[in-house]
Scaffold this active site. Structure first.
Site, PDB file in Angstrom:
ATOM      1  CD  GLU A 149      -2.375   1.305   2.811  1.00 45.58           C
ATOM      2  OE1 GLU A 149      -3.274   2.151   2.983  1.00 45.58           O
ATOM      3  OE2 GLU A 149      -1.995   0.510   3.693  1.00 45.58           O
ATOM      4  CE  LYS A 191      -8.802   1.613   3.067  1.00 42.02           C
ATOM      5  NZ  LYS A 191      -7.911   2.182   4.126  1.00 42.02           N
ATOM      6  CB  CYS A 247      -5.608  -0.058   4.423  1.00 39.84           C
ATOM      7  SG  CYS A 247      -5.426   0.527   6.129  1.00 39.84           S
TER       8      CYS A 247
END
Length: 525
Positions: A273, A336, A393
């Site tokens: 990430e 995301k 995440c």
């Protein structure tokens, strides 16, 4: 010893026993007795007393569990523990009425005491499920996650989801408590039989499933669909990650790891990430170097990068995973969709925006599409195509979200993350527990690429197959690791039908409420 001090000690013992499996993988058996001291402490407590002791239990548990959050924000850590403890408090408030009914004859009446055990376990599951939804949700360290090394038990997750394992662990606690509370009674005998039957059923299912699935892996390789994936772990400390003075050094580190991985001829290389050192659109020179690196590696590469989105629609910041082909050209992006509240954005910004004056909070926007990437093999069985989803995440801790990606066609899952925030603590392993359960629930491999670890490969049965290591250490080390995944596309019951088990738990809670309401009404006549 005064009763209050004794009960306080019992609650502390329960909190310690319950948190151990999340810090030490060998400690999973403690979860099956962790609630017993707490249940004894609830004896003869009023609703208010049960609420207070249960709140203390929850607060201590989350403090012992997530102490690593002090590396991010001490005030936020205390506030979060105080909030999450409410779920324990409401569990205690409700369950004490069934564990210790006002009519003492009910406590030893098998026809009422045994159903109460199932009601209480159902209350716990409903609380965990709601914790995963309320206020953006935080299904971290569910009761089931402490069993991540108990392979036989966790296999039921492909039917019930992780919540079925939570129910089982709570049920065992309750049945053992009933046996200890009233030994040499008919109730204890019935509880022992149910305990034995439950353990045998769950373990037998796990053993049978593991044997069936393991026999598939031992079959002729020609029947298998395989893809080789490699992960790189840059090990960039959080305090250096966004230092513009060393962005070129960071990029060179990932470039070197990519070339080292490429020597093993993987079909796909994963960067963690936000591993690209800067907003992708703001760094054209680094972006050009990235494309050149990928062309030289001659394989698909998934890169985590902060991006600015479509500038024609206004300035928006995204936490993004970008797939590049062997030619260095961008194939697809995933923004995301489930952001971290008070980390990547402020919920209810008009009312709570003032918090930005006191805490460093991002301005990220959530994506609106659950992207499925496509890659293909180049060395083993060339031109076989595979689909995968990239969870960024902590998205991997949300069972429902991950299930949607699997329903959309993902053959395997990828989790790109950065747990450098939390230092050399148990946090990366607690995070990986969620990934492991997503693998079992959906019967798909999960590959984790983490900046500082834990970067690993997880089988659909919940085994950690390989990880980035250096001298036996897995976190805060630099390295790369490749593994050949075997893909067996057989959607699980959970993938196809979702949280049916949770729906049954809600039904049990409704029946419990109805039962208690009728009993109260009769007692008042």
């Amino acid at each position: 010893m005064p009763h209050r001090l004794r009960d306080l000690l019992l609650v502390i013992i329960s909190a310690v026993l319950l948190v151990l499996p999340y810090h030490f993988d060998w400690a999973w058996p403690f979860a099956y007795v962790a609630f017993i001291p707490y249940f004894f402490a609830l004896n003869r407590k009023s609703s208010g007393g049960a609420f207070k002791y249960s709140y203390l239990f929850g607060f201590l548990f989350f403090c012992f569990l997530g102490y690593w959050l002090i590396h991010v924000n001490v005030v936020g850590f205390i506030a979060l523990a105080a909030y999450l403890a409410l779920y324990f408090a409401f569990f205690g408030l409700v369950s004490v009425r069934f564990l210790y009914p006002a009519d003492e004859t009910e406590r030893s009446d098998t026809r009422k005491a045994i159903p109460a055990v199932f009601f209480i376990a159902a209350f716990w599951v409903v609380g965990e499920y709601l914790r995963g939804w309320i206020a953006s949700g935080l299904p971290w360290a569910l009761l089931s996650y402490g069993q991540w090394k108990n392979l036989w038990v966790i296999q039921i997750s492909d039917i019930t989801g992780c919540y079925g394992v939570s129910f089982f662990v709570m049920l065992v606690n309750l049945l053992i408590y009933k046996i200890l509370r009233m030994p040499k009674t008919r109730l204890a005998a019935v509880a022992a039989l149910i305990l034995l039957g439950s353990v045998l059923t769950v373990c037998a299912y796990g053993l049978i499933v593991l044997n069936i699935r393991d026999s598939f892996y031992k079959s002729a390789s020609a029947e298998k669909k395989q893809i080789r994936v490699s992960v790189v772990q840059g090990n960039i400390p959080q305090d250096q990650k966004w230092d513009r003075k060393i962005k070129n050094i960071i990029f060179e580190k990932y470039k070197r790891l990519t070339f080292m991985s490429a020597t093993e001829k993987p079909d796909l290389i994963l960067w963690p990430e936000t591993s690209f050192p800067g907003y992708f659109e703001d760094e054209p020179l680094l972006a050009a170097q990235l494309r050149s690196t990928i062309r030289q590696a001659h394989t698909d590469v998934l890169v985590g990068a902060p991006t600015l989105g479509d500038l024609e629609r206004g300035l928006q910041f995204y936490n993004t995973a970008i797939l590049f082909g062997p030619d260095g050209e961008e194939r697809k992006r995933y923004h995301k969709v489930h952001l971290v509240p008070f980390g990547e954005f402020v919920p209810f910004e008009p009312a709570l925006g003032f918090l930005r004056k006191f805490f460093a909070i991002g301005h990220f926007s959530a994506g609106n599409e659950k992207t499925i990437f496509e890659t293909q093999t180049r060395t083993q069985n060339p031109n076989r195509k595979f689909k995968f989803a990239a969870l960024i995440c902590y998205e991997d801790i949300f069972p429902g979200l991950v299930r949607e990606f699997c329903l959309a066609g993902a053959d395997f899952l990828v989790n790109v993350t950065n747990d450098a925030w939390f230092g050399k603590t148990a946090a990366p392993y607690q995070h990986a527990q969620g990934s492991l359960f997503r693998a079992v629930e959906n019967r798909v491999p999960v590959v984790r690429a983490a900046n500082t670890g834990l970067s690993c490969f997880i089988s659909p049965e919940g085994r950690i197959l390989a990880s980035v290591k250096d001298n036996g250490k897995e976190i805060f080390v630099t390295g790369h690791q490749g593994y050949t995944l075997t893909i067996r596309k057989t959607p699980s019951f959970y993938t196809r039908f979702g949280d049916v088990f949770v729906a049954l738990m809600f039904l049990l809670c409704f029946l419990a409420y109805r039962h208690r309401s009728k009993h109260t009404a009769y007692s008042e006549v």
